[in-house]
Design an enzyme around this catalytic site. Structure first.
Site, PDB file in Angstrom:
ATOM      1  CB  ALA A  94      -0.913   0.003   1.215  1.00 30.50           C
ATOM      2  CD  GLN A 111      -3.012  -7.905  -2.518  1.00 28.91           C
ATOM      3  OE1 GLN A 111      -2.895  -6.893  -1.843  1.00 28.91           O
ATOM      4  NE2 GLN A 111      -2.297  -9.007  -2.317  1.00 28.91           N
ATOM      5  CB  CYS A 161      -3.480  -6.732   5.323  1.00 31.04           C
ATOM      6  SG  CYS A 161      -3.201  -5.136   6.115  1.00 31.04           S
ATOM      7  CE  LYS A 169       2.372 -11.327  -0.342  1.00 35.05           C
ATOM      8  NZ  LYS A 169       2.368 -10.878   1.079  1.00 35.05           N
ATOM      9  CG  ASN A 195       6.035 -12.427   0.666  1.00 32.00           C
ATOM     10  OD1 ASN A 195       5.204 -11.944   1.426  1.00 32.00           O
ATOM     11  ND2 ASN A 195       7.005 -11.714   0.164  1.00 32.00           N
ATOM     12  N   GLY A 196       8.822 -13.626   1.939  1.00 34.32           N
ATOM     13  CA  GLY A 196       9.396 -13.380   3.256  1.00 34.32           C
ATOM     14  C   GLY A 196      10.900 -13.518   3.290  1.00 34.32           C
ATOM     15  CG  ASP A 197      12.976 -13.013   6.287  1.00 37.39           C
ATOM     16  OD1 ASP A 197      12.398 -11.915   6.407  1.00 37.39           O
ATOM     17  OD2 ASP A 197      13.150 -13.794   7.234  1.00 37.39           O
ATOM     18  N   GLY A 237       8.776  -8.195  -1.574  1.00 35.14           N
ATOM     19  CA  GLY A 237       8.185  -6.966  -1.076  1.00 35.14           C
ATOM     20  C   GLY A 237       9.219  -6.001  -0.566  1.00 35.14           C
ATOM     21  NE  ARG A 238       9.386  -6.790   5.238  1.00 37.29           N
ATOM     22  CZ  ARG A 238      10.032  -7.328   6.268  1.00 37.29           C
ATOM     23  NH1 ARG A 238      10.540  -6.550   7.206  1.00 37.29           N
ATOM     24  NH2 ARG A 238      10.173  -8.634   6.354  1.00 37.29           N
TER      25      ARG A 238
END
Length: 380
Positions: free
Chosen positions: A25, A79, A110, A150, A212-214, A236-237
């Site tokens: 977002a 999404q 989320c 997701k 997803n993740g790290d 993502g991040r």
């Protein structure tokens, strides 16, 4: 370096290499997707930021702008976030009838309290029947458009939902599942559980599973695929202030580690200018574009010798000329610093999960979902 043996199939769309930009977002709007897509050479899948179905059905002005895609974006990926099956169905049918997207992803991941306290986001899969009803309406309304979802592992370690949710998704015709290897309680803290991704892949072999993740660098993506057997990765991040990570991801999956990109500060500054410029053009106002860009400054400059005073100046810029003037004062010949690698963005964890009263009493009872659980603007 290894390559993935088969492309990722999202319905009729082939994603090769199997790399997906995670919806974020306020981040993955059209300008940021453009940057990431340019660095990837157009390879991969780039998903819009989260769109609430109620706002879409009501044709909220901001929401209608968020679902606009550049002519070069193929496939167009939206999404959606919703908690009411009927509203989700209406939103999906609207997208199909007005030809606004080629792929629909549903957000059940989320962890933000303002969402979970009303039964939405990563809290929703705990209510198995509600999840099934939403997926059924979405798939039915989508017709030939592929629907993916997701999600997270669950609310906390005592209330894991991802295996049940995965099976429900398969039964309701979902095309693929992305799993963030954290619970709602973890938010973005701790270490992502990649073993859960592997377990989900074994549990639902009928459809692709994305991890997803790290994923902070291209090698992480390859390692996730190798260790979990997942069919692709969602990033993502790791790409915050680093859209060129998608260059590295493509190079990694194609076996070209020599083509990884470690830009100098001069190259980073040029990308910062372009990002801010694209935002201004998209919003229709240069000053508002630069102001919106401010949130990205610290991510772009992570690890570089900039100084606290200059960072403060950059944090209050309101024009491209001002942004360029401040950046020109830096030592732009600085090489990419090792400290720029690794985690970035939110790292909070061990948060108390805020849920509707009595939410955990019955995993099959749909009662308790607030009628205003869908916020009227995009978020999360």
């Amino acid at each position: 370096m290894t390559t993935l043996p088969t492309p990722l199939a999202i319905g009729p769309h082939t994603v090769q290499p199997p790399v997906v930009l995670a919806p974020m977002a306020g981040i993955t709007n059209a300008p940021f997707r453009t940057l990431c897509r340019e660095f990837s050479g157009g390879k991969g899948l780039f998903v819009s930021e989260m769109i609430t179905t109620r706002a879409l059905v009501e044709r909220n002005e901001k929401t209608m702008q968020l679902i606009h895609f550049d002519a070069t974006e193929k496939p167009r990926s939206i999404q959606l976030y919703g908690v009411d099956p009927a509203t989700v169905g209406k939103a999906v049918r609207m997208i199909v009838e007005e030809d606004r997207a080629d792929h629909i992803d549903l957000n059940f991941g989320c962890p933000v309290p303002k969402v979970t306290r009303k039964g939405g986001g990563s809290a929703l899969p705990y209510k198995r029947n509600l999840l099934r009803a939403i997926l059924r309406e979405a798939v039915a309304g989508a017709g030939e458009l592929p629907v993916t979802m997701k999600m997270r592992k669950g609310i906390d370690d005592d209330h894991l939902t991802y295996l049940d949710a995965g099976r429900i998704a398969v039964e309701e015709g979902v095309t693929a599942i992305a799993l963030h290897g954290r619970t709602t309680a973890q938010h973005y803290g701790g270490t992502a559980d990649w073993e859960a991704i592997a377990r989900l892949k074994e549990h639902v072999p009928e459809i692709p599973v994305l991890g997803n993740g790290d994923i902070w660098c291209a090698e992480d993506a390859l390692r996730m695929v190798r260790e979990t057997g997942c069919d692709g990765v969602v990033v993502g991040r790791g790409c915050l202030g680093r859209p060129w990570l998608f260059n590295d991801l493509v190079a990694a999956f194609e076996g070209r580690p020599q083509d990884f990109h470690e830009p100098t500060l001069r190259e980073v500054a040029a990308t910062m200018h372009r990002h801010a410029q694209l935002l201004g053009e998209w919003i229709g106002d240069e000053a508002r574009g630069v102001i919106d860009f401010r949130k990205h400054v610290a991510w772009y400059l992570k690890g570089f010798a900039v100084g606290s005073e200059m960072r403060k100046k950059l944090a209050v810029t309101s024009s491209l000329a001002e942004l360029d003037a401040h950046l020109s004062e830096l030592d732009l010949d600085q090489a990419w610093p090792d400290s720029a690698d690794g985690p970035r963005g939110r790292t909070s964890g061990n948060n108390r999960v805020v849920l509707p009263e009595g939410w955990l009493k019955d995993p099959y009872d749909c009662a308790g979902v607030s009628e205003d659980a869908e916020l009227d603007t995009s978020g999360g």
